[in-house]
Design a protein around this motif. Structure first.
Motif, mmCIF file in Angstrom:
data_model
loop_
_atom_site.group_PDB
_atom_site.id
_atom_site.type_symbol
_atom_site.label_atom_id
_atom_site.label_comp_id
_atom_site.label_asym_id
_atom_site.label_seq_id
_atom_site.Cartn_x
_atom_site.Cartn_y
_atom_site.Cartn_z
ATOM 1 N N PRO A 59 27.859 24.510 39.588
ATOM 2 C CA PRO A 59 27.258 25.683 39.464
ATOM 3 C C PRO A 59 27.894 26.991 40.073
ATOM 4 C CG PRO A 59 25.581 24.024 39.730
ATOM 5 C CD PRO A 59 27.202 23.406 39.677
ATOM 6 N N LEU A 60 28.299 26.725 41.411
ATOM 7 C CA LEU A 60 28.981 27.679 42.301
ATOM 8 C C LEU A 60 30.104 28.329 41.448
ATOM 9 C CD1 LEU A 60 29.391 29.413 44.816
ATOM 10 C CD2 LEU A 60 31.026 27.374 45.572
ATOM 11 N N ALA A 61 30.980 27.452 40.873
ATOM 12 C CA ALA A 61 32.174 27.883 39.919
ATOM 13 C C ALA A 61 31.726 28.863 38.906
ATOM 14 C CB ALA A 61 32.684 26.787 39.446
ATOM 15 N N SER A 62 30.787 28.164 38.207
ATOM 16 C CA SER A 62 30.043 29.046 37.115
ATOM 17 C C SER A 62 29.632 30.642 37.657
ATOM 18 C CB SER A 62 29.085 28.491 36.575
ATOM 19 O OG SER A 62 29.399 27.157 35.756
ATOM 20 N N SER A 63 29.160 30.701 38.985
ATOM 21 C CA SER A 63 28.642 31.890 39.273
ATOM 22 C C SER A 63 29.683 32.739 39.826
ATOM 23 C CB SER A 63 27.607 31.513 40.564
ATOM 24 O OG SER A 63 28.432 31.137 41.722
ATOM 25 N N VAL A 64 30.651 32.369 40.359
ATOM 26 C CA VAL A 64 31.765 33.142 40.926
ATOM 27 C C VAL A 64 32.728 33.623 39.994
ATOM 28 C CG1 VAL A 64 31.714 32.414 43.290
ATOM 29 C CG2 VAL A 64 33.276 31.234 41.778
ATOM 30 N N PHE A 65 32.856 32.656 38.609
ATOM 31 C CA PHE A 65 33.603 33.095 37.439
ATOM 32 C C PHE A 65 33.926 34.374 37.143
ATOM 33 C CE2 PHE A 65 34.545 33.137 33.043
ATOM 34 C CZ PHE A 65 36.093 32.830 33.029
ATOM 35 N N PRO A 66 32.719 34.882 36.590
ATOM 36 C CA PRO A 66 32.654 36.261 36.050
ATOM 37 C C PRO A 66 33.346 37.390 36.731
ATOM 38 C CG PRO A 66 30.595 35.517 35.437
ATOM 39 C CD PRO A 66 31.466 34.497 36.424
ATOM 40 N N GLU A 67 32.873 37.493 38.178
ATOM 41 C CA GLU A 67 33.655 38.484 39.091
ATOM 42 C C GLU A 67 35.258 38.115 39.254
ATOM 43 O OE1 GLU A 67 32.353 41.281 40.286
ATOM 44 O OE2 GLU A 67 30.632 40.863 38.974
ATOM 45 N N LEU A 68 35.502 36.896 39.543
ATOM 46 C CA LEU A 68 37.080 36.510 39.741
ATOM 47 C C LEU A 68 37.719 37.054 38.587
ATOM 48 C CD1 LEU A 68 36.881 33.126 41.993
ATOM 49 C CD2 LEU A 68 37.009 35.650 42.515
ATOM 50 N N ARG A 69 37.088 36.607 37.297
ATOM 51 C CA ARG A 69 37.949 36.895 36.052
ATOM 52 C C ARG A 69 38.104 38.398 35.798
ATOM 53 N NH1 ARG A 69 38.069 37.953 31.018
ATOM 54 N NH2 ARG A 69 39.377 37.069 29.508
ATOM 55 N N SER A 70 37.113 39.042 36.227
ATOM 56 C CA SER A 70 36.948 40.729 35.955
ATOM 57 C C SER A 70 38.182 41.271 37.070
ATOM 58 C CB SER A 70 35.597 41.180 36.135
ATOM 59 O OG SER A 70 35.597 42.407 36.136
ATOM 60 N N ALA A 71 37.922 40.646 38.312
ATOM 61 C CA ALA A 71 39.065 41.411 39.216
ATOM 62 C C ALA A 71 40.407 40.819 38.553
ATOM 63 C CB ALA A 71 38.779 40.581 40.379
ATOM 64 N N LEU A 72 40.777 39.700 38.300
ATOM 65 C CA LEU A 72 42.114 39.282 37.899
ATOM 66 C C LEU A 72 42.608 40.165 36.641
ATOM 67 C CD1 LEU A 72 44.236 37.453 38.413
ATOM 68 C CD2 LEU A 72 43.171 35.622 36.947
ATOM 69 N N VAL A 73 41.706 40.712 35.690
ATOM 70 C CA VAL A 73 41.881 41.392 34.556
ATOM 71 C C VAL A 73 42.101 43.011 35.146
ATOM 72 C CG1 VAL A 73 40.953 42.383 32.522
ATOM 73 C CG2 VAL A 73 40.772 39.876 32.838
ATOM 74 N N GLY A 74 41.457 43.145 36.069
ATOM 75 C CA GLY A 74 41.825 44.593 36.718
ATOM 76 C C GLY A 74 43.069 44.797 37.178
ATOM 77 N N ILE A 75 43.444 43.545 38.153
ATOM 78 C CA ILE A 75 44.900 43.719 38.756
ATOM 79 C C ILE A 75 45.933 43.660 37.700
ATOM 80 C CG2 ILE A 75 46.158 42.137 40.333
ATOM 81 C CD1 ILE A 75 43.712 41.340 41.721
ATOM 82 N N ASP A 76 45.643 42.719 36.820
ATOM 83 C CA ASP A 76 46.727 42.716 35.602
ATOM 84 C C ASP A 76 47.036 44.304 34.844
ATOM 85 O OD1 ASP A 76 47.531 40.001 36.257
ATOM 86 O OD2 ASP A 76 46.183 39.172 34.644
ATOM 87 N N ARG A 77 45.727 44.646 34.375
ATOM 88 C CA ARG A 77 45.871 45.972 33.735
ATOM 89 C C ARG A 77 46.420 47.018 34.782
ATOM 90 N NH1 ARG A 77 40.433 46.987 33.083
ATOM 91 N NH2 ARG A 77 40.335 45.157 31.304
ATOM 92 N N THR A 78 46.231 47.175 36.095
ATOM 93 C CA THR A 78 46.771 48.035 36.823
ATOM 94 C C THR A 78 48.303 47.642 36.888
ATOM 95 O OG1 THR A 78 44.865 48.112 38.260
ATOM 96 C CG2 THR A 78 46.786 48.743 39.239
ATOM 97 N N LEU A 79 48.613 46.565 37.110
ATOM 98 C CA LEU A 79 50.305 46.304 37.096
ATOM 99 C C LEU A 79 50.980 46.518 35.833
ATOM 100 C CD1 LEU A 79 50.135 43.008 39.227
ATOM 101 C CD2 LEU A 79 50.593 45.224 40.232
ATOM 102 N N GLU A 80 50.245 46.352 34.659
ATOM 103 C CA GLU A 80 50.606 46.619 33.566
ATOM 104 C C GLU A 80 50.900 48.333 33.262
ATOM 105 O OE1 GLU A 80 48.449 44.794 30.608
ATOM 106 O OE2 GLU A 80 48.948 42.524 31.053
ATOM 107 N N GLY A 81 49.933 48.983 33.862
ATOM 108 C CA GLY A 81 49.910 50.447 33.668
ATOM 109 C C GLY A 81 51.235 51.101 34.506
ATOM 110 N N ILE A 82 51.494 50.366 35.560
ATOM 111 C CA ILE A 82 52.558 50.726 36.442
ATOM 112 C C ILE A 82 53.979 50.335 35.897
ATOM 113 C CG2 ILE A 82 53.925 50.376 38.478
ATOM 114 C CD1 ILE A 82 51.154 49.618 39.760
ATOM 115 N N HIS A 83 54.272 49.302 35.338
ATOM 116 C CA HIS A 83 55.453 48.781 34.750
ATOM 117 C C HIS A 83 55.437 48.948 33.320
ATOM 118 C CE1 HIS A 83 56.078 46.693 38.445
ATOM 119 N NE2 HIS A 83 55.196 46.125 38.281
ATOM 120 N N GLY A 84 54.379 49.308 32.533
ATOM 121 C CA GLY A 84 54.415 49.575 31.098
ATOM 122 C C GLY A 84 55.203 48.596 30.316
#
Length: 108
Positions: A59-84
């Motif tokens: 249950p803990l993993a299920s509760s933290v997954f959405p925010e951690l995945r969202s944060a990871l996607v945001g980081i990846d998107r930011t880095l892709e924007g820098i490097h293109g």
């Protein structure tokens, strides 16, 4: 916390299988186990329970997954924007897998 641990967590959660997660991350299953051990200590929770064919999140993993995945996607998107990405000048290698029908229909 090490960002790679978050990537391991998200990948294991999505794959529901440690071997598949290891393949997706291009690491050994042992490396996944070690990362999960560190995460378990960090969260003070087992995070995943073994099933017949893989793992099931706690249950803990299920509760933290959405925010951690969202944060990871945001980081990846930011880095892709820098490097293109410029397909004409990249030295990356891509592997495309298609069925026989896809080969006939898409490759030409």
């Amino acid at each position: 916390m090490d960002l790679n641990l978050i990537r391991v967590f998200v990948t294991v959660f999505e794959a529901a299988n440690m071997t598949v997660a290891a393949e997706r991350l291009h690491v050994t299953p042992s490396a996944i186990s070690q990362s999960l051990s560190r995460l378990r200590a960090e969260f003070d929770d087992p995070l995943f329970e073994r099933t017949g064919r893989g793992v099931r999140p706690t249950p803990l993993a299920s509760s933290v997954f959405p925010e951690l995945r969202s944060a990871l996607v945001g980081i990846d998107r930011t880095l892709e924007g820098i490097h293109g990405f410029d397909a004409a000048s990249t030295d990356r290698r891509f592997r495309v897998a298609v069925s026989e029908l896809g080969e006939i229909g898409w490759l030409p």
